[in-house]
Design an enzyme around this catalytic site. Structure first.
Site, short mmCIF file in Angstrom:
data_model
loop_
_atom_site.label_atom_id
_atom_site.label_comp_id
_atom_site.label_asym_id
_atom_site.label_seq_id
_atom_site.Cartn_x
_atom_site.Cartn_y
_atom_site.Cartn_z
N CYS A 79 41.81 42.74 29.66
CA CYS A 79 41.74 43.16 31.06
C CYS A 79 42.95 44.02 31.41
O CYS A 79 43.11 45.10 30.85
CB CYS A 79 41.59 41.95 31.98
SG CYS A 79 41.03 42.40 33.65
N HIS A 186 36.65 40.12 30.11
CA HIS A 186 37.33 38.87 29.74
C HIS A 186 36.51 38.16 28.65
O HIS A 186 35.53 37.47 28.97
CB HIS A 186 37.47 37.95 30.95
CG HIS A 186 38.50 38.39 31.92
ND1 HIS A 186 39.83 38.06 31.79
CD2 HIS A 186 38.41 39.14 33.05
CE1 HIS A 186 40.52 38.58 32.79
NE2 HIS A 186 39.68 39.25 33.56
N GLU A 188 37.27 35.56 27.07
CA GLU A 188 37.41 34.11 27.25
C GLU A 188 36.50 33.58 28.36
O GLU A 188 36.34 32.36 28.51
CB GLU A 188 38.87 33.74 27.53
CG GLU A 188 39.38 34.03 28.93
CD GLU A 188 39.70 35.48 29.21
OE1 GLU A 188 40.17 35.77 30.34
OE2 GLU A 188 39.48 36.35 28.33
#
Length: 206
Positions: A79, A186, A188
């Protein structure tokens, strides 16, 4: 050991939780020795580019990161962390980045009539520009999760691995130049697709 670099502006715990889930040895740290001893680095980030670079330079992390990258150590920016890899940003003010990748960070254009609003928040599909180890075993068209208002432009096309389309904006999703990698979305927070990307990153250091 993967070191998640802590400069006070990252979603550190969620990245660490994802690495833990994958069984990848990791540590959150801003310590110079930890960074030097790491097999790979992740530079996360949430917030404004100028503030992030101010903090990174204040902690002298810019010099350490560049030194380790020159040695060939894998680095993944996530990001804002990806945006910091580029030469300059125009977020509020003109601000130099780490300069590890060619390109500038600029604001996205919106089109409210067609419901294209800034920031770009939500799931978007990945379009492939070239094959890469980071997207190994991941089908084109899978969705990942974005949260951002600025994106990279003027980059080397050969550095572009995947991108997403958002109105007139061609959003670089994954970029890579040798051992320097970035994900604008992202991983994750992108379910099994994101975890697969992080797993593939982990495979690079085995």
């Amino acid at each position: 050991m993967i070191v998640i670099i802590d400069y006070g502006m990252g979603n550190l715990k969620s990245v660490r939780n994802a690495l833990n889930f994958l069984g990848l040895d990791n540590k959150i740290s801003s310590d110079e020795e930890d960074i030097k001893n790491a097999k790979a680095l992740i530079l996360p980030g949430v917030g404004a580019f100028p503030d992030a670079m101010d903090t990174i330079e204040k902690l002298s992390l810019d010099k350490i990161i560049k030194e380790e990258v020159r040695k060939g150590k894998p680095l993944l920016g996530i990001c804002l962390g990806m945006q910091l890899l580029f030469e300059k940003s125009f977020e509020g003010i003109k601000r130099n980045g780490l300069g590890l990748l060619k390109g500038n960070i600029v604001k996205m254009t919106d089109d409210k009539e067609n419901n294209i609003k800034v920031p770009h928040i939500g799931w978007n599909s990945l379009i492939y520009n070239k094959n890469d180890e980071l997207i190994s075993s991941i089908d084109e068209g899978n969705f990942v999760y974005y949260v951002h208002s600025y994106f990279a432009q003027g980059y080397n096309d050969e550095d572009l691995v995947t991108y997403s389309e958002y109105g007139e904006n061609k959003i670089p999703g994954i970029v890579r130049c040798k051992n320097i990698m970035g994900a604008q979305f992202h991983p994750e927070k992108s379910g099994t697709v994101g975890l697969s990307i992080l797993k593939n990153f982990g495979e690079l250091i085995k």
